[in-house]
Scaffold this motif. Sequence first.
Motif, PDB file in Angstrom:
ATOM      1  N   ARG A  93      32.864  26.878  25.321  1.00  0.00           N
ATOM      2  CA  ARG A  93      33.710  27.063  26.568  1.00  0.00           C
ATOM      3  C   ARG A  93      32.936  27.680  27.758  1.00  0.00           C
ATOM      4  N   VAL A  94      32.596  28.891  27.180  1.00  0.00           N
ATOM      5  CA  VAL A  94      31.745  29.894  28.161  1.00  0.00           C
ATOM      6  C   VAL A  94      30.613  29.050  28.971  1.00  0.00           C
ATOM      7  N   THR A  95      29.820  28.165  28.194  1.00  0.00           N
ATOM      8  CA  THR A  95      28.574  27.521  28.951  1.00  0.00           C
ATOM      9  C   THR A  95      29.137  26.635  29.718  1.00  0.00           C
ATOM     10  N   CYS A  96      30.215  25.829  29.418  1.00  0.00           N
ATOM     11  CA  CYS A  96      30.733  24.766  30.364  1.00  0.00           C
ATOM     12  C   CYS A  96      31.287  25.417  31.558  1.00  0.00           C
ATOM     13  N   ASP A  97      31.778  26.572  31.366  1.00  0.00           N
ATOM     14  CA  ASP A  97      32.573  27.250  32.587  1.00  0.00           C
ATOM     15  C   ASP A  97      31.451  27.610  33.542  1.00  0.00           C
ATOM     16  N   TRP A  98      30.307  28.256  32.722  1.00  0.00           N
ATOM     17  CA  TRP A  98      29.275  28.697  33.788  1.00  0.00           C
ATOM     18  C   TRP A  98      28.460  27.769  34.566  1.00  0.00           C
ATOM     19  N   ILE A  99      28.460  26.471  33.718  1.00  0.00           N
ATOM     20  CA  ILE A  99      27.870  25.278  34.579  1.00  0.00           C
ATOM     21  C   ILE A  99      28.580  24.848  35.598  1.00  0.00           C
ATOM     22  N   ALA A 100      29.985  24.860  35.473  1.00  0.00           N
ATOM     23  CA  ALA A 100      31.011  24.563  36.477  1.00  0.00           C
ATOM     24  C   ALA A 100      30.797  25.230  37.431  1.00  0.00           C
ATOM     25  N   GLU A 101      30.593  26.501  37.525  1.00  0.00           N
ATOM     26  CA  GLU A 101      30.361  27.528  38.522  1.00  0.00           C
ATOM     27  C   GLU A 101      29.081  27.521  39.158  1.00  0.00           C
ATOM     28  N   TRP A 102      28.142  27.022  38.402  1.00  0.00           N
ATOM     29  CA  TRP A 102      26.762  26.725  39.036  1.00  0.00           C
ATOM     30  C   TRP A 102      26.936  25.467  40.075  1.00  0.00           C
ATOM     31  N   ILE A 103      27.810  24.428  39.354  1.00  0.00           N
ATOM     32  CA  ILE A 103      27.918  23.223  40.447  1.00  0.00           C
ATOM     33  C   ILE A 103      28.420  23.696  41.649  1.00  0.00           C
ATOM     34  N   ARG A 104      29.606  24.413  41.327  1.00  0.00           N
ATOM     35  CA  ARG A 104      30.301  24.876  42.638  1.00  0.00           C
ATOM     36  C   ARG A 104      29.638  25.614  43.732  1.00  0.00           C
ATOM     37  N   ALA A 105      28.787  26.691  43.234  1.00  0.00           N
ATOM     38  CA  ALA A 105      27.992  27.407  43.900  1.00  0.00           C
ATOM     39  C   ALA A 105      27.056  26.571  44.593  1.00  0.00           C
ATOM     40  N   ASP A 106      26.456  25.710  43.950  1.00  0.00           N
ATOM     41  CA  ASP A 106      25.212  24.733  44.541  1.00  0.00           C
ATOM     42  C   ASP A 106      25.984  23.965  45.575  1.00  0.00           C
ATOM     43  N   LYS A 107      26.958  23.483  45.432  1.00  0.00           N
ATOM     44  CA  LYS A 107      27.504  22.494  46.313  1.00  0.00           C
ATOM     45  C   LYS A 107      28.202  23.267  47.607  1.00  0.00           C
ATOM     46  N   ALA A 108      28.588  24.751  47.404  1.00  0.00           N
ATOM     47  CA  ALA A 108      28.999  25.603  48.381  1.00  0.00           C
ATOM     48  C   ALA A 108      28.018  26.219  48.930  1.00  0.00           C
ATOM     49  N   GLY A 109      26.638  26.071  48.663  1.00  0.00           N
ATOM     50  CA  GLY A 109      25.466  27.069  49.299  1.00  0.00           C
ATOM     51  C   GLY A 109      25.635  28.407  48.841  1.00  0.00           C
ATOM     52  N   ASP A 110      26.143  28.674  47.907  1.00  0.00           N
ATOM     53  CA  ASP A 110      26.476  30.035  47.771  1.00  0.00           C
ATOM     54  C   ASP A 110      25.240  30.543  46.681  1.00  0.00           C
ATOM     55  N   ASP A 111      24.193  30.806  47.085  1.00  0.00           N
ATOM     56  CA  ASP A 111      22.899  31.053  46.273  1.00  0.00           C
ATOM     57  C   ASP A 111      23.107  32.304  45.493  1.00  0.00           C
ATOM     58  N   GLN A 112      23.963  33.200  45.829  1.00  0.00           N
ATOM     59  CA  GLN A 112      24.006  34.563  45.023  1.00  0.00           C
ATOM     60  C   GLN A 112      24.786  34.094  43.698  1.00  0.00           C
ATOM     61  N   ALA A 113      25.933  33.358  43.730  1.00  0.00           N
ATOM     62  CA  ALA A 113      26.601  32.882  42.760  1.00  0.00           C
ATOM     63  C   ALA A 113      25.887  31.805  41.815  1.00  0.00           C
ATOM     64  N   ARG A 114      25.040  31.135  42.465  1.00  0.00           N
ATOM     65  CA  ARG A 114      24.188  30.145  41.807  1.00  0.00           C
ATOM     66  C   ARG A 114      23.240  30.812  40.963  1.00  0.00           C
ATOM     67  N   GLU A 115      22.631  31.680  41.563  1.00  0.00           N
ATOM     68  CA  GLU A 115      21.664  32.399  40.606  1.00  0.00           C
ATOM     69  C   GLU A 115      22.278  33.285  39.630  1.00  0.00           C
ATOM     70  N   GLN A 116      23.402  33.840  39.596  1.00  0.00           N
ATOM     71  CA  GLN A 116      24.043  34.609  38.807  1.00  0.00           C
ATOM     72  C   GLN A 116      24.632  33.789  37.662  1.00  0.00           C
ATOM     73  N   ALA A 117      24.906  32.548  37.766  1.00  0.00           N
ATOM     74  CA  ALA A 117      25.112  31.386  37.016  1.00  0.00           C
ATOM     75  C   ALA A 117      24.000  31.113  36.031  1.00  0.00           C
ATOM     76  N   VAL A 118      22.978  30.852  36.575  1.00  0.00           N
ATOM     77  CA  VAL A 118      21.566  30.579  36.139  1.00  0.00           C
ATOM     78  C   VAL A 118      20.964  31.526  34.896  1.00  0.00           C
ATOM     79  N   ALA A 119      21.372  32.962  35.530  1.00  0.00           N
ATOM     80  CA  ALA A 119      20.889  34.253  34.672  1.00  0.00           C
ATOM     81  C   ALA A 119      21.915  34.069  33.594  1.00  0.00           C
ATOM     82  N   ALA A 120      23.366  34.158  33.651  1.00  0.00           N
ATOM     83  CA  ALA A 120      24.356  33.991  32.803  1.00  0.00           C
ATOM     84  C   ALA A 120      23.883  33.030  31.544  1.00  0.00           C
ATOM     85  N   LEU A 121      23.394  31.834  31.862  1.00  0.00           N
ATOM     86  CA  LEU A 121      23.073  30.911  31.131  1.00  0.00           C
ATOM     87  C   LEU A 121      21.741  31.352  30.126  1.00  0.00           C
TER      88      LEU A 121
END
Length: 352
Positions: free
Chosen positions: A280-308
């Motif tokens: 569940r945690v992994t799926c939610d982090w991937i969903a956040e990575w996808i959201r951040a990527d589409k929104a151009g939110d580089d900080q959130a995108r890198e946070q998701a990568v680091a968490a995973l």
Amino acid sequence: MTDEQLDRLVRDADPVHHGLTARLEGAEQQLLEEIVSTPVPVSVLKKRLVRRLAGAVAVAAAVAGVIATSSLLRPQPDDVYAGPTGLPAASAPAISGWELDLKAAEGLPRLLIDEPGWKATSVYGFTDENGSITFENGGRALSMDWYPDDQYQGYYDDRLEVSTPEWTTVANRQASVVTYSKSDFAAMLKPQGGTFVELRTASGDWTRATFDALLPRIVKVDAESFLKALPEAIVTPGDVRGEAAKILADIPLPPNFDVAVLENSGANDPYQFGAAVTGRVTCDWIAEWIRADKAGDDQAREQAVAALQSSRKWKVLHDMNAAGDYPEAIWEMADKVADDDLPEWYKDGLGC
């Protein structure tokens, strides 16, 4: 290739659960050839294998609970559940963990073996119409798997390819018995209460005589008796919050993560519960990575990568790794996210 056929192959592929290291023959061999010739993503098949095999592989980690004549192994928890995270305690009625467990157990087939010596060694499935329990006594093991009643005819038709069914009565229900080999037998009960149950020999020196002798000892019990027979290590609905908190102690949580999403995980042995939480945690982090990527939110995108990427340090995954491959599935997907190479079928691969 039907779901019933894939399910049978997965069951038969597990030498611990069914003692089939040298028993892929006849109908099983034909089924194997069908699946080999059918393109299925490796991670999808691996996920289905992990989910089906984890309970049997993790038997050594599950504390056995004595059936029928057992004393109370699972305590009746005094802890009170006050509703989902984020709600004031007064906004939801207090429900004890034991009451949650009783409510969940009411919807199960609740079949036990009324004979001294048999113990439940692994369990999963409480919240839906699918589940499994493995019982052991000495060197023998018996699995009980249940499915939604609308799948009964498909499973029955599939078993006709195994052998001609012989009819008997199990727990006051009609049941068809098929023979896989001279030491492997299964009895499928007709549907009742929205589900049907299949009993199948697992490891051990089974004969048709020993299988037939055990069938009259299968009984349906009330919810309380059923819960008392479960191994202490099994995580039931009333245990979810406390056990999830232990697992999540060293895991970075995605934005707006609510532990309440885990409360429909059912009853699981430690491996299965660990997979439910980390998945569940992994799926939610991937969903956040996808959201951040589409929104151009580089900080959130890198946070998701680091968490995973931190998943390689999660204690629960290292605890699980000796028992099954789900941790590797998470680590593989974390690497794919870091490489910007997330496959389209990742939800199937992780069970999102």
